[in-house]
Write an enzyme that holds these catalytic residues in place. Sequence first.
Site, PDB file in Angstrom:
ATOM      1  N   CYS A 316       0.773  -1.134   0.087  1.00  0.00           N
ATOM      2  CA  CYS A 316       0.080   0.032   0.144  1.00  0.00           C
ATOM      3  C   CYS A 316       0.827   0.992  -0.165  1.00  0.00           C
ATOM      4  O   CYS A 316       1.905   1.462   0.519  1.00  0.00           O
ATOM      5  CB  CYS A 316      -1.040   0.105   1.200  1.00  0.00           C
ATOM      6  N   ARG A 412     -12.456   0.512  -5.693  1.00  0.00           N
ATOM      7  CA  ARG A 412     -11.987   0.417  -4.193  1.00  0.00           C
ATOM      8  C   ARG A 412     -11.554   1.858  -3.895  1.00  0.00           C
ATOM      9  O   ARG A 412     -11.770   1.989  -2.596  1.00  0.00           O
ATOM     10  CB  ARG A 412     -11.107  -0.859  -4.129  1.00  0.00           C
TER      11      ARG A 412
HETATM   12  P1  XMP Z   1      -0.701  -7.203   3.341  1.00  0.00           P
HETATM   13  O1  XMP Z   1       0.225  -6.400   4.415  1.00  0.00           O
HETATM   14  O2  XMP Z   1      -0.962  -8.581   3.992  1.00  0.00           O
HETATM   15  O3  XMP Z   1      -1.812  -6.337   3.257  1.00  0.00           O
HETATM   16  O4  XMP Z   1      -0.088  -7.532   2.137  1.00  0.00           O
HETATM   17  C1  XMP Z   1      -3.144  -6.734   2.310  1.00  0.00           C
HETATM   18  C2  XMP Z   1      -3.950  -5.610   2.376  1.00  0.00           C
HETATM   19  O5  XMP Z   1      -3.883  -4.546   1.843  1.00  0.00           O
HETATM   20  C3  XMP Z   1      -4.803  -3.725   1.348  1.00  0.00           C
HETATM   21  N1  XMP Z   1      -4.451  -3.444   0.094  1.00  0.00           N
HETATM   22  C4  XMP Z   1      -4.208  -2.359  -0.569  1.00  0.00           C
HETATM   23  N2  XMP Z   1      -4.035  -1.112   0.141  1.00  0.00           N
HETATM   24  N3  XMP Z   1      -3.186   0.054  -1.702  1.00  0.00           N
HETATM   25  C5  XMP Z   1      -3.527   0.091  -0.406  1.00  0.00           C
HETATM   26  O6  XMP Z   1      -3.546   1.178   0.260  1.00  0.00           O
HETATM   27  C6  XMP Z   1      -3.446  -1.172  -2.347  1.00  0.00           C
HETATM   28  O7  XMP Z   1      -2.882  -1.128  -3.379  1.00  0.00           O
HETATM   29  C7  XMP Z   1      -3.948  -2.379  -1.763  1.00  0.00           C
HETATM   30  N4  XMP Z   1      -4.043  -3.592  -2.276  1.00  0.00           N
HETATM   31  C8  XMP Z   1      -4.486  -4.030  -1.122  1.00  0.00           C
HETATM   32  C9  XMP Z   1      -6.172  -4.852   1.467  1.00  0.00           C
HETATM   33  O8  XMP Z   1      -6.905  -4.303   2.213  1.00  0.00           O
HETATM   34  C10 XMP Z   1      -5.522  -5.887   1.586  1.00  0.00           C
HETATM   35  O9  XMP Z   1      -6.205  -6.949   2.315  1.00  0.00           O
END
Ligand code: XMP
Length: 498
Positions: A316, A412
Site C-alpha cells: 500500500c 475500491r
Molecule cells: P498485506 O500487508 O497482508 O496487506 O500484504 C493486504 C491488504 O492490503 C490492502 N490493499 C491495499 N491497500 N493500496 C492500499 O492502500 C493497495 O493497492 C492495496 N491492495 C490491497 C487490502 O486491504 C489487503 O487485504
Amino acid sequence: MAKNDAEPFSEKLRVPNALTFDDVLLRPMESRVEPDAADVSTRVSKHVELNIPILSAAMDTVTEAEMAIGMAREGGLGVLHRNMNEEQMVASIGRVKRADELVISRENVVTASPGQSISEVDEMMEREGVSGAPVVDDDDTVLGIISGTDIRPYLEVGESDDVREAMTDEVITASEDVGAREALELMYDHKIERVPIVSEGRGAGKLVGLVTMQGILQRRQHEDAVRDENDRLRVGAAVGPFEEERAVAADEADVDVVFIDCAHAHNLNVLDSARAISETVEADIVVGNVGTREAAEAAVDFADGLKVGIGPGSICTTRIVSGAGMPQITAVAEVADVASQHDVPVIADGGIRYSGDAIKAIAAGADAVMLGSYFAGTEEAPGRVVTMNGKKYKQYRGMGSVGAMQSGGGERYLKEETDEEFVPEGVEAATPFKGTLASELHQLVGGMQSGMGYVGAESIPEFKQRAEFIRVSAAGQTEGHPHDVVITDEAPNYSPNE
Ligand code: XMP
C-alpha cells in the site's frame, strides 16, 4: 483566514498517539495453557464461524477459487477478489462450493450432452475445473460418462466427434442414500472415479447428483474444514462499494460472506450503498475498510462484521500518496471498542508480516486477521512462478496499483475506472515463492497459539480479554529480532527481509 474565535491551528499539533505492531508486545503472564491446546476458532461475521482466525485477502494476486478452497479446507476463509467479471465470480463461488461435497447436488454437477463435440466438452471441463462429466439426455436420464481419458488423442477420437462416440456407456450408479464408504467401494471395485447418483422408482435413472473419488479423499484429509449448513466449503467474495447487482449475484450463488471492499468505507455514499446491499442480500455483510471509532459507529447498526485497515498493507502507498491513515494496532482497538458493544466481529486487514503481528491484532480486539503478502507466494495463489537471479518468486500487487486498477480495481479507491492516468495507491511487486498454503498456515497458526500460551488463554475470546500490551522502544525492537549473529539456516517462520 482563521476566525478569531476558531481554535488555534497550533492546537492541532497536540496529537494523540497511535501505535502499530512493532510498537507493542504481549506481556507474558501466568499460564497453564500448552500452545497446541489453544483453541483458535472464532467468528468472521455474526453468523459465520471459522476454525482458524485467518482470511486470505481479496486481491487478484492472492485469492481465486484455488486459494479459497485451500483456506476453507484448513479452517479459514478465502475472499475472492473483484477484478473478475460477475460470471467468473459466480463460477468461482461454484467451484469452491463443489470442491469437497460428498454428493454434489444436481444443479452443481457439470454435465455433457450426447450431441456436444469433444472439443466443446474438453473446454467446458477445463473451465469448470472437473476431469469428467455424466452425459445426460434432455430429460436428465444418464446415458454415460465422459472423462479426460475417454477423449485423449491416443484413443483416436476426433475433436469434432460427438460425445456419444467417446463416452463410457456402462455406467455404475448409486442411489441418493449412498454413504462415503459404499461409494468408495464401488469406485475401487469398478476402477472408476465418479458415481452418478440417480433417482429410483417412477422416473428412475435421472441424474440427481454425483459422488467423486477426489471429493471423498479430500473430505477425509480436512477434518477442520469450514463448511456451510449444506456441508459445502465456505467462501467470501468482495464487491465494490456500489455494486449491488454483483452482491446479489454472489448471494444467489450461495456465497457465505459479502465483503464491501473500499479503501475508505467511512465515505457516506459508500455506507449508504453498503446499507442498501445489506438489506437486499441474505449472506452476511462485512463492511471495510475502516480505521476509527467514528467509522465503526456509522456502520455498526447494519454490518455483520467490520474490516479494519487504512494503509497498513505491504504493497500500500495510501498513507504516502494521500497523507491519511491509521497505525493498525490503534485502528483495530478503536473499531473493536465500538464493535464489541454490538457483538459485531472485527477483522484486522493488512500489515501482518509475522505470526506475532497476527496475534497482537487479536489482542487489540480483532476476531480474525486478513493477509495478502503472507499468502501471495504460495502455490494456491493465482499467477505463475518466475525465477530471478536463481530465486523463485510470484507476482504480488496492490489492488490500487496501476496494473490492478487497469484490470478494474479502481472503484475500491473511489476513482473512475476510465481515468487515463490513474493516481495509484499501491505498488506492483514480487514475493518469494513459498510452497504450499497448508505449511504457511501451520506456521502462522502455530505462532499465534504460542502467543496464547504466553498469555495463558485457551480460546480467542479469553485471549482478547486477558492479553495486555507493553510499549517497546526502538532498542527493544532491535533486541527482539536475531542480532549480533549471521543466520546460517533460514527458519520457516522468520525472514529478516520480510
Ligand atoms: P498485506 O500487508 O497482508 O496487506 O500484504 C493486504 C491488504 O492490503 C490492502 N490493499 C491495499 N491497500 N493500496 C492500499 O492502500 C493497495 O493497492 C492495496 N491492495 C490491497 C487490502 O486491504 C489487503 O487485504
